[in-house]
Design a protein around this motif. Structure first.
Motif, PDB file in Angstrom:
ATOM      1  N   SER A   1       7.256   7.940   0.123  1.00 33.22           N
ATOM      2  CA  SER A   1       8.220   7.296   1.019  1.00 33.22           C
ATOM      3  C   SER A   1       8.285   7.982   2.374  1.00 33.22           C
TER       4      SER A   1
ATOM      5  N   THR B   1      16.890  -7.289   1.335  1.00 42.43           N
ATOM      6  CA  THR B   1      17.881  -6.755   2.271  1.00 42.43           C
ATOM      7  C   THR B   1      18.743  -7.876   2.840  1.00 42.43           C
TER       8      THR B   1
ATOM      9  N   GLN C   1      22.028   2.011  -0.908  1.00 40.31           N
ATOM     10  CA  GLN C   1      21.493   1.871  -2.257  1.00 40.31           C
ATOM     11  C   GLN C   1      22.103   0.649  -2.945  1.00 40.31           C
ATOM     12  N   GLN C   2      21.349   0.115  -3.920  1.00 42.37           N
ATOM     13  CA  GLN C   2      21.811  -1.052  -4.657  1.00 42.37           C
ATOM     14  C   GLN C   2      23.180  -0.793  -5.266  1.00 42.37           C
TER      15      GLN C   2
ATOM     16  N   ALA D   1       9.015  -2.614   6.950  1.00 43.19           N
ATOM     17  CA  ALA D   1       9.577  -2.834   5.610  1.00 43.19           C
ATOM     18  C   ALA D   1       8.468  -3.152   4.629  1.00 43.19           C
TER      19      ALA D   1
ATOM     20  N   ASP E   1      11.988   2.687   8.890  1.00 47.23           N
ATOM     21  CA  ASP E   1      12.009   2.678   7.421  1.00 47.23           C
ATOM     22  C   ASP E   1      13.242   1.919   6.980  1.00 47.23           C
TER      23      ASP E   1
ATOM     24  N   GLN F   1      11.012  -5.925   0.086  1.00 48.28           N
ATOM     25  CA  GLN F   1      12.203  -5.227   0.563  1.00 48.28           C
ATOM     26  C   GLN F   1      12.951  -6.046   1.606  1.00 48.28           C
TER      27      GLN F   1
ATOM     28  N   SER G   1      14.156   0.802   4.131  1.00 49.56           N
ATOM     29  CA  SER G   1      14.770   1.250   2.874  1.00 49.56           C
ATOM     30  C   SER G   1      15.734   2.411   3.109  1.00 49.56           C
TER      31      SER G   1
END
Length: 625
Positions: free
Chosen positions: A27, A165, A124-125, A157, A117, A161, A119
């Motif tokens: 990442s 989002t 977070q989920q 992304a 980035d 993703q 993410s």
């Protein structure tokens, strides 16, 4: 012999290993290698991405538009962002920060927002949106549909993703509209839509072979290698003439090896298998530093390993020919890295011919085969017929067939077959049936005589016998019988369904050569060749040809059972058959052929003794009321 090594050369090797097939923080790979390069006192491996100029033009041209960079991990999205930032004279310290969101003011006065980035910018989920993150993405959504915006975005992304989002953002008309736009651009593989201020670059749609060309040049020309092979370090045991690191680096520079490797990657492209930049670099590092023995960490050599490898006579374990396929890696590691997983599907080294194995096993003693043996094994002092190979070869020839001690030689055979694939000269490739060293026997033909002929840059015509062979394969799948006719594409059905294995009801046939508006040809369709069947003017259907489909049809044409090779291909062709039957129905409707409503005619299909289709008309008459 000087045995000491240069600290700077060793630093380079330790650094370049980080690009190899070792566990890494994927990442943050760009930042990770950047910090490692600074510590080692070297520069990272870098090159201009093939799409850099297009991306830059979106912010440096007359008409500004926002950009989304998407693709798989390792496609170079973050690096592309860094180069755009650098070209637009963004602050270096700002880029070096850990903030996923940065911005600068363009010369036009507009603001460029960079989310390098996505993410790291998205919560977070299950977590709540922070106000700043939510408002920034809502600003982006609004800017897409405004005529006079002063805010432009560059967002990186990974696949999947992006849509997720925008699904998680609080719903609004512009957020919903932006989400629908992204879905359409992804699904339909489009880069833009008229009237909307965005360019969509899916880097995973790019050519892996083209990326390989760029990465290979950057890798081989990096000044770090001069630290190893010039001056005092070049006379050391670790980097000298006996070093497998040096030998692998030299072999990687040979045009024949480069071309064969590029051919494999290009075939991956045309088999819908994309290889990102990071994995291409892992392949190159593994080619030079790979070692199949157990005494090297991560199966990658470092300078201190070389004296032991030379002393114990295990230089053959460092063969570049084995490393290129990931043969030095554990199976689980090889399967987890896309490039080695894809190359392993060619089964290179596990497929062979009697002649190839005769050269490898009996070539030294056989007068007719000895020239090949000497050229490809005897003259190779590093990875050819060394003492270990000759001893294992002798034991194999003299021992009983069931002797389990021969397993070591059988493993050596796999490596030597791989080596032959990269060694056999172009002039001898047909004589020695080069591509039969892989599971795709027709891969070379597909590449040389189809792709490189009908590609838009050439726009040539494929040999008729190749088209005829594919038609014969189609006929055998569509009808379900061993048809030998390759001059017409035969369409048959069954009283049960169009998907029946055997179709004995003859519907019609389409001429392969142009005749009365009918023809079958190979054309360029989207990003690959396709078999196009034209039934009449404005009525045609296309069957895109990837490597597996081409091999499948060619094998079936030669007599292989359709279901024994690829169930997926078999079902794809049955789907194509359904589309052809619909096109045939459409043609009949345009022809408006009148018929007797009280007479039912159909034609039963059979094969003559030569495998040519024949059809006999069966007529049923109904009583008139």
């Amino acid at each position: 012999m000087i045995t000491s090594t240069s600290p700077s050369a060793n630093n380079w090797i330790r650094f370049v290993r980080k690009y190899g097939p070792i566990p890494a923080n994927d990442s943050a790979f760009e930042e990770h290698t950047g910090r490692a390069a600074r510590r080692a006192g070297v520069t990272p491996i870098a090159f201009t991405h093939p799409r850099f100029s297009e991306v830059l033009q979106c912010f440096a041209g007359r008409e500004l538009v926002s950009v989304i960079l998407t693709g798989t991990a390792g496609d170079g999205k973050t690096h592309l962002c860094s180069k755009v930032w650098e070209y637009l004279e963004g602050d270096g310290a700002t880029w070096s920060s850990n903030n996923p969101y940065i911005h600068l003011t363009l010369t036009s006065g507009a603001t460029l927002h960079v989310i390098r980035d996505l993410s790291a910018w998205v919560p977070q989920q299950g977590a709540e949106w922070e106000t700043e993150g939510r408002m920034l993405l809502e600003l982006f959504s609004n800017s897409l549909f405004e005529n006079n915006t002063s805010d432009y975005f560059l967002i990186a992304a990974n696949d999947g993703q992006l849509i997720e989002t925008w699904r998680r953002l609080p719903d609004s008309p512009t957020v919903s509209r932006a989400r629908s736009l992204f879905e359409q651009l992804l699904v339909e593989d489009q880069e833009e839509q008229p009237g909307i201020s965005i360019r969509f670059f899916n880097l995973s749609r790019g050519s892996s072979a083209e990326l390989f060309d760029c990465a290979l040049e950057a890798f081989l020309s990096h000044p770090g290698w001069k630290l190893c092979f010039e001056g005092e370090a070049g006379s050391s045991l670790a980097y000298g003439q006996q070093s497998p690191i040096r030998r692998n680096f030299e072999l990687l520079q040979t045009p024949l090896l480069q071309q064969r490797l590029r051919d494999l990657l290009e075939l991956c492209d045309y088999n819908d298998l994309h290889i990102p930049i990071r994995e291409i670099l892992a392949l190159l590092v593994n080619a030079v530093l790979g070692y199949a023995g157990k005494n090297c960490k991560d199966q990658l050599m470092v300078p201190t390993d070389i004296p032991r490898i030379i002393t114990d006579g295990s230089v053959g374990e460092a063969s570049i020919y084995n490393n290129l396929i990931g043969g030095n890696l554990r199976e689980s590691r090889r399967e987890s890295i896309g490039v080695f997983n894809y190359l392993d599907r060619f089964r290179l080294g596990h497929e062979t011919t009697n002649r190839i194995d005769s050269i490898l096993i009996f070539g030294e003693a056989d007068e007719a085969l000895h020239p090949y043996y000497q050229q490809y094994l005897g003259n190779d002092q590093f990875y050819g017929a060394d003492a270990r190979y000759q001893q294992a070869q002798s034991d194999y020839v003299e021992s009983a067939d069931e002797d389990i001690s021969n397993s070591q030689f059988l493993e050596m055979l796999v490596t030597q077959r791989r080596a032959l694939f990269f060694k056999i000269s172009s002039s001898e490739s047909q004589d020695l049936h080069l591509w039969e060293l892989t599971v795709f026997r027709f891969a070379g033909e597909f590449l040389e005589r189809v792709i490189r002929i009908v590609h838009p840059t050439i726009n040539g015509r494929v040999d008729r016998h190749i088209v005829s062979r594919l038609v014969r394969g189609l006929n055998r799948v569509i009808v379900g019988m061993l048809i030998n006719d390759d001059r017409k594409l035969c369409l048959g059905t069954s009283l049960q369904s169009t998907g029946a294995k055997v179709s004995r009801i003859y519907e019609d046939s389409i001429s392969v050569v142009p005749s009365k508006g009918e023809r079958v040809e190979i054309v360029w369709y989207g990003n690959k060749p396709a078999l196009q069947v034209t039934l009449a003017e404005n009525i045609s259907e296309s069957f895109p040809l990837n490597l597996v489909r081409y091999e499948f049809l060619s094998r079936v044409a030669e007599g292989a059972l359709p279901s024994s090779f690829s169930k997926e291909c078999y079902e794809d062709i049955l789907s194509f058959k359904s589309r052809l039957l619909k096109a045939l129905k459409k043609r009949r409707q345009t022809e408006q052929i009148a018929g007797d409503e009280f007479v039912l005619r159909f034609q039963r299909l059979r094969l003559d003794e030569n495998g040519n289709p024949e059809h006999r008309t069966i007529q049923l008459n109904f009583s008139r009321p």
